[in-house]
Motif scaffolding. Structure first.
Motif, PDB file in Angstrom:
ATOM      1  N   MET A 174     115.067  44.519  96.379  1.00  0.00           N
ATOM      2  CA  MET A 174     115.269  43.376  97.257  1.00  0.00           C
ATOM      3  C   MET A 174     115.120  42.048  96.506  1.00  0.00           C
ATOM      4  N   SER A 175     114.333  42.043  95.444  1.00  0.00           N
ATOM      5  CA  SER A 175     114.130  40.833  94.620  1.00  0.00           C
ATOM      6  C   SER A 175     114.303  41.227  93.154  1.00  0.00           C
ATOM      7  N   PRO A 176     115.558  41.402  92.715  1.00  0.00           N
ATOM      8  CA  PRO A 176     115.790  41.966  91.379  1.00  0.00           C
ATOM      9  C   PRO A 176     115.714  40.966  90.233  1.00  0.00           C
ATOM     10  N   MET A 177     115.521  39.679  90.526  1.00  0.00           N
ATOM     11  CA  MET A 177     115.413  38.676  89.463  1.00  0.00           C
ATOM     12  C   MET A 177     114.121  37.892  89.615  1.00  0.00           C
ATOM     13  N   VAL A 178     113.421  37.708  88.504  1.00  0.00           N
ATOM     14  CA  VAL A 178     112.127  37.023  88.531  1.00  0.00           C
ATOM     15  C   VAL A 178     112.073  35.999  87.410  1.00  0.00           C
ATOM     16  N   ASP A 179     111.685  34.777  87.738  1.00  0.00           N
ATOM     17  CA  ASP A 179     111.369  33.738  86.748  1.00  0.00           C
ATOM     18  C   ASP A 179     109.893  33.418  86.904  1.00  0.00           C
ATOM     19  N   ALA A 180     109.184  33.371  85.793  1.00  0.00           N
ATOM     20  CA  ALA A 180     107.748  33.120  85.863  1.00  0.00           C
ATOM     21  C   ALA A 180     107.287  32.390  84.617  1.00  0.00           C
ATOM     22  N   ARG A 181     106.086  31.844  84.683  1.00  0.00           N
ATOM     23  CA  ARG A 181     105.457  31.206  83.539  1.00  0.00           C
ATOM     24  C   ARG A 181     104.094  31.835  83.334  1.00  0.00           C
ATOM     25  N   LEU A 182     103.825  32.265  82.091  1.00  0.00           N
ATOM     26  CA  LEU A 182     102.549  32.873  81.771  1.00  0.00           C
ATOM     27  C   LEU A 182     101.497  31.797  81.550  1.00  0.00           C
ATOM     28  N   ALA A 183     100.238  32.224  81.458  1.00  0.00           N
ATOM     29  CA  ALA A 183      99.133  31.272  81.318  1.00  0.00           C
ATOM     30  C   ALA A 183      99.246  30.445  80.041  1.00  0.00           C
ATOM     31  N   ASP A 184      99.863  31.007  78.991  1.00  0.00           N
ATOM     32  CA  ASP A 184      99.990  30.269  77.728  1.00  0.00           C
ATOM     33  C   ASP A 184     101.206  29.365  77.696  1.00  0.00           C
ATOM     34  N   GLY A 185     101.927  29.280  78.806  1.00  0.00           N
ATOM     35  CA  GLY A 185     103.108  28.429  78.884  1.00  0.00           C
ATOM     36  C   GLY A 185     104.410  29.144  78.612  1.00  0.00           C
ATOM     37  N   SER A 186     104.351  30.404  78.161  1.00  0.00           N
ATOM     38  CA  SER A 186     105.574  31.154  77.879  1.00  0.00           C
ATOM     39  C   SER A 186     106.381  31.338  79.157  1.00  0.00           C
ATOM     40  N   ARG A 187     107.715  31.288  79.011  1.00  0.00           N
ATOM     41  CA  ARG A 187     108.611  31.422  80.152  1.00  0.00           C
ATOM     42  C   ARG A 187     109.172  32.836  80.185  1.00  0.00           C
ATOM     43  N   VAL A 188     109.130  33.466  81.350  1.00  0.00           N
ATOM     44  CA  VAL A 188     109.539  34.852  81.491  1.00  0.00           C
ATOM     45  C   VAL A 188     110.706  34.958  82.461  1.00  0.00           C
ATOM     46  N   ASN A 189     111.704  35.746  82.073  1.00  0.00           N
ATOM     47  CA  ASN A 189     112.782  36.099  82.988  1.00  0.00           C
ATOM     48  C   ASN A 189     112.916  37.609  82.982  1.00  0.00           C
ATOM     49  N   ALA A 190     112.930  38.208  84.156  1.00  0.00           N
ATOM     50  CA  ALA A 190     113.097  39.656  84.275  1.00  0.00           C
ATOM     51  C   ALA A 190     114.207  39.955  85.258  1.00  0.00           C
ATOM     52  N   ILE A 191     114.977  40.999  84.953  1.00  0.00           N
ATOM     53  CA  ILE A 191     116.032  41.427  85.869  1.00  0.00           C
ATOM     54  C   ILE A 191     116.015  42.947  85.912  1.00  0.00           C
ATOM     55  N   VAL A 192     116.009  43.497  87.125  1.00  0.00           N
ATOM     56  CA  VAL A 192     115.798  44.941  87.297  1.00  0.00           C
ATOM     57  C   VAL A 192     116.956  45.536  88.093  1.00  0.00           C
ATOM     58  N   PRO A 193     117.091  46.874  88.085  1.00  0.00           N
ATOM     59  CA  PRO A 193     118.143  47.518  88.891  1.00  0.00           C
ATOM     60  C   PRO A 193     118.005  47.141  90.367  1.00  0.00           C
ATOM     61  N   PRO A 194     119.094  47.065  91.108  1.00  0.00           N
ATOM     62  CA  PRO A 194     120.448  47.491  90.735  1.00  0.00           C
ATOM     63  C   PRO A 194     121.270  46.439  89.999  1.00  0.00           C
ATOM     64  N   ILE A 195     120.721  45.216  89.814  1.00  0.00           N
ATOM     65  CA  ILE A 195     121.472  44.168  89.122  1.00  0.00           C
ATOM     66  C   ILE A 195     121.679  44.530  87.658  1.00  0.00           C
TER      67      ILE A 195
END
Length: 434
Positions: free
Chosen positions: A142-163
């Motif tokens: 239902m939420s296959p894409m995620v943008d986040a920021r880690l505590a150290d400032g690193s930027r995270v992008n994740a994409i999961v099935p079915p996308i």
């Protein structure tokens, strides 16, 4: 053959670690965890991990690997699992997980395959879900894409099935290393003459647009230039993901917010730019203009917030100005093109174009002055440029040039008490370290 055997051992190691990790989670008394201090929790989990690894099959875990297994189990519980060693490597700027067997990193602008492996897709998914949970998000169908920021400032992008058709994919842009302007000269990103001009422009409150492609060093340069903003000024930064590390004490950082699962609570960059104008800023720094906030940014630059800085994704200077026009149109006002161009030319004085060359090196390939609208569409005067002459051993090489154009804003620099030796603009090749 040896490489395949080594990979198989690493996968079996990861699977065993996953089994032990699951058993540790099942054995923990979750009702007591909230009352434990972090040090106590780590101690208890390390004792559990140590005990379980002692009972692991000898053919799967020899004594020499046991301590490594315990350390990695701690990473599984508290950190990023197999990625944890990479997160502590200051030479790495990007971590790219294409699947459980394929993890790349970028060092010095070049991609390289690592020997890091996950047990399987579920293992990768577990790390992604842990990151998402920390920001109150989900990672599922239902939420296959995620943008986040880690505590150290690193930027995270994740994409999961079915996308994602190949399973969960994870990209981490790290910001652990912050280069200073002296570093950018030493590594050949620009020359001392270029820095002299840019330093004067920042101090004299000229508005600057930093343009370039992904990974070309726009944020790094913006951070380095911020050093020359006077310390008695109030700065407001606006970003999608906080990456700027400005070197002043009076800085207010604003960050956009995505909508929640119900589609509520979204805060866009345009909302933040408008709000920033009510916060009595001396300068507004937008990490990257992407849409309608470009109009508000230009209005701010034209109405008392000179010296503001921002970045834009574009391949060259004129492309950057064209893209800026398109973004102003996205604001929803049907402004005539001549009016938009007047806004841009009167607001922005300098455009700095960056590029990542073949071999990974970053270069300031052009510093240009916007000197009005005649000749149309913009009167662009290149002051410094980098000319690539070829490829040697897989690396681009070339030299910096002063074009001979003396900036038309020299009088404004003098009015700000800044005197530049015009000899630095004499047409010539400028030696640079490569």
């Amino acid at each position: 053959m040896a490489a395949a055997a080594s990979s198989d051992i690493a996968i079996r190691f990861q699977r065993l670690k996953g089994e032990i990790h699951q058993r540790i989670v099942e054995m923990l008394d979750l009702s007591r965890l909230n009352s434990w201090k972090p040090e106590r929790l780590r101690q208890e989990i390390r004792l559990l991990a140590d005990h379980m690894t002692k009972n692991a099959p000898k053919e799967l875990l020899v004594e020499a690997d046991r301590e490594r297994m315990v350390d990695q189990l701690m990473d599984e519980v508290f950190g990023m699992g197999p990625l944890e060693p990479l997160m502590h490597d200051p030479t790495i700027s990007d971590i790219l997980v294409n699947g459980p067997r394929t993890v790349y990193v970028e060092r010095n602008g070049k991609l390289e395959l690592t020997n890091i492996v996950f047990a399987d897709n579920s293992h990768v998914m577990m790390i992604i879900q842990r990151i998402a949970a920390k920001i109150g998000r989900r990672a599922d169908e239902m939420s296959p894409m995620v943008d986040a920021r880690l505590a150290d400032g690193s930027r995270v992008n994740a994409i999961v099935p079915p996308i994602s058709l190949q399973g969960p994919v994870l990209s981490i842009r790290r910001f652990g290393v912050h280069l200073k302007s002296e570093d950018l000269i030493a590594n050949g990103t620009m020359t001392m003459e270029m820095l002299t001009l840019l330093k004067a422009a920042v101090e004299a409150r000229l508005s600057i647009l930093v343009s370039g492609g992904t990974g070309s060093g726009k944020t790094t340069l913006l951070n380095a230039l911020s050093r020359y903003i006077p310390t008695d000024e109030r700065l407001v930064t606006i970003e999608d993901s906080a990456e700027l590390k400005l070197q002043q004490s009076h800085v207010i950082q604003l960050e956009t917010k995505m909508a929640n699962a119900e589609g509520m609570g979204e805060v866009k960059q345009r909302d933040l730019v408008r709000n920033a104008l009510r916060m009595r800023p001396d300068r507004i720094i937008v990490g990257e203009v992407r849409g309608g906030e470009a109009l508000d940014m230009l209005q701010a630059m034209n109405t008392g917030h000179e010296g503001s800085l921002t970045t834009i994704h574009a391949n060259d200077t004129r492309d950057a100005l064209t893209r800026l026009e398109m973004m102003v149109m996205m604001a929803g006002f049907e402004l005539p093109i001549p009016v938009i161009r007047y806004y841009i030319s009167s607001a922005i004085t300098l455009v700095i174009q960056l590029a990542r060359m073949k071999g990974g090196a970053r270069r300031v390939v052009r510093i240009s002055e916007i000197a009005g609208l005649d000749p149309a569409p913009y009167h662009v005067r290149d002051i410094f440029e980098y000319r690539q002459r070829g490829i040697r051993n897989g690396h681009a090489f070339g030299e910096f040039h002063a074009t001979g154009n003396i900036p038309l804003f020299m009088d404004k620099l003098r009015a700000s008490g800044i005197e530049l030796d015009e000899k630095i603009f004499t047409k010539r090749v400028i030696p640079n370290p490569e």
